[in-house]
Motif scaffolding. Structure first.
Motif, PDB file in Angstrom:
ATOM      1  N   PRO A 157      21.577 163.160 134.110  1.00 57.36           N
ATOM      2  CA  PRO A 157      22.627 162.167 134.344  1.00 57.36           C
ATOM      3  C   PRO A 157      22.417 160.953 133.441  1.00 57.36           C
ATOM      4  CG  PRO A 157      21.629 162.872 136.418  1.00 57.36           C
ATOM      5  CD  PRO A 157      20.816 163.474 135.303  1.00 57.36           C
ATOM      6  N   GLY A 158      23.444 160.554 132.747  1.00 58.21           N
ATOM      7  CA  GLY A 158      23.358 159.392 131.871  1.00 58.21           C
ATOM      8  C   GLY A 158      22.788 159.692 130.501  1.00 58.21           C
ATOM      9  N   GLY A 159      22.157 160.828 130.331  1.00 53.01           N
ATOM     10  CA  GLY A 159      21.569 161.176 129.041  1.00 53.01           C
ATOM     11  C   GLY A 159      22.133 162.455 128.462  1.00 53.01           C
ATOM     12  N   ALA A 165      17.525 159.851 125.232  1.00 46.97           N
ATOM     13  CA  ALA A 165      18.289 158.867 125.984  1.00 46.97           C
ATOM     14  C   ALA A 165      17.939 158.840 127.463  1.00 46.97           C
ATOM     15  CB  ALA A 165      19.782 159.137 125.819  1.00 46.97           C
ATOM     16  N   ASN A 166      17.088 159.755 127.921  1.00 50.59           N
ATOM     17  CA  ASN A 166      16.697 159.783 129.332  1.00 50.59           C
ATOM     18  C   ASN A 166      15.910 158.535 129.682  1.00 50.59           C
ATOM     19  OD1 ASN A 166      17.883 162.245 129.779  1.00 50.59           O
ATOM     20  ND2 ASN A 166      16.007 163.410 129.434  1.00 50.59           N
ATOM     21  N   THR A 167      16.146 158.049 130.868  1.00 55.01           N
ATOM     22  CA  THR A 167      15.434 156.855 131.331  1.00 55.01           C
ATOM     23  C   THR A 167      14.856 157.127 132.704  1.00 55.01           C
ATOM     24  OG1 THR A 167      17.440 155.955 132.309  1.00 55.01           O
ATOM     25  CG2 THR A 167      16.925 155.286 130.048  1.00 55.01           C
ATOM     26  N   THR A 168      13.892 156.335 133.092  1.00 56.43           N
ATOM     27  CA  THR A 168      13.315 156.429 134.433  1.00 56.43           C
ATOM     28  C   THR A 168      13.562 155.113 135.139  1.00 56.43           C
ATOM     29  OG1 THR A 168      11.166 155.671 133.658  1.00 56.43           O
ATOM     30  CG2 THR A 168      11.534 158.063 133.714  1.00 56.43           C
ATOM     31  N   SER A 169      13.493 155.178 136.424  1.00 56.39           N
ATOM     32  CA  SER A 169      13.693 153.919 137.172  1.00 56.39           C
ATOM     33  C   SER A 169      12.471 153.594 137.990  1.00 56.39           C
ATOM     34  CB  SER A 169      14.917 154.025 138.084  1.00 56.39           C
ATOM     35  OG  SER A 169      14.798 155.144 138.932  1.00 56.39           O
TER      36      SER A 169
END
Length: 169
Positions: A157-159, A165-169
């Motif tokens: 999702p989002g990438g 482009a993957n991110t972590t929270s």
């Protein structure tokens, strides 16, 4: 040959490249046994005869004959070095995998060895370890034999499929 030997001193970091290369060669000759060296020789022959002479052409065309290259490697057993024998692999330990990957470093580009590594070290290990017999017969065996080129699919999702482009929270 020790790091402190006088002929190893010099240069900005205290070592000459030649000294380091000699040390690495000594470690390699002690690390790999006769069987690993034989496998490396097979891989080197395929790289020298069937891959490196065509790398410039493939890069110019923007595509390479993965099915042909993989079949050649699979026929030599190189796509299933550490995969189960019952599915076409050689069933060897990880040391053989290290020897193969070291030899793949002699391919004169990055894309071809990366695609081979995706096949041998990313797309098939989970299948070999966790797949049912039917999945292994349908997908693992042809991948190991070079009859199938495996791939990975990534979507986040989002990438999307852009792994960078993957991110972590």
């Amino acid at each position: 040959l020790k790091l402190g030997d006088s002929y190893c001193r010099g240069g900005l970091r205290g070592l000459h490249t030649g000294c380091v290369v000699r040390q690495q060669a000594a470690v390699k000759s002690e690390y790999f046994g006769e069987e690993q060296m034989s496998m490396k020789k097979t891989a080197k022959r395929i790289i020298d005869e069937d891959i490196n002479p065509y790398v410039d052409q493939w890069e110019e065309e923007g595509i390479y004959p993965a099915h042909t290259v993989f079949k050649k490697l699979g026929s030599a057993g190189l796509l299933g070095v550490n995969k189960p024998v019952e599915y076409g692999g050689m069933g060897l330990d990880f040391k053989f995998n290290i020897a193969l990957n070291e030899e793949l470093g002699h391919i004169n580009c990055g894309a071809v060895p990366m695609s081979i590594a995706v096949q041998t070290d990313m797309a098939t290990p989970a299948l070999a370890r966790f797949g049912s017999d039917q999945l292994k017969r349908t997908f693992l065996e042809p991948s190991v034999l070079g009859d199938m080129v495996a791939c990975l699919g990534v979507s986040e999702p989002g990438g999307g499929s852009d792994v960078a482009a993957n991110t972590t929270s």
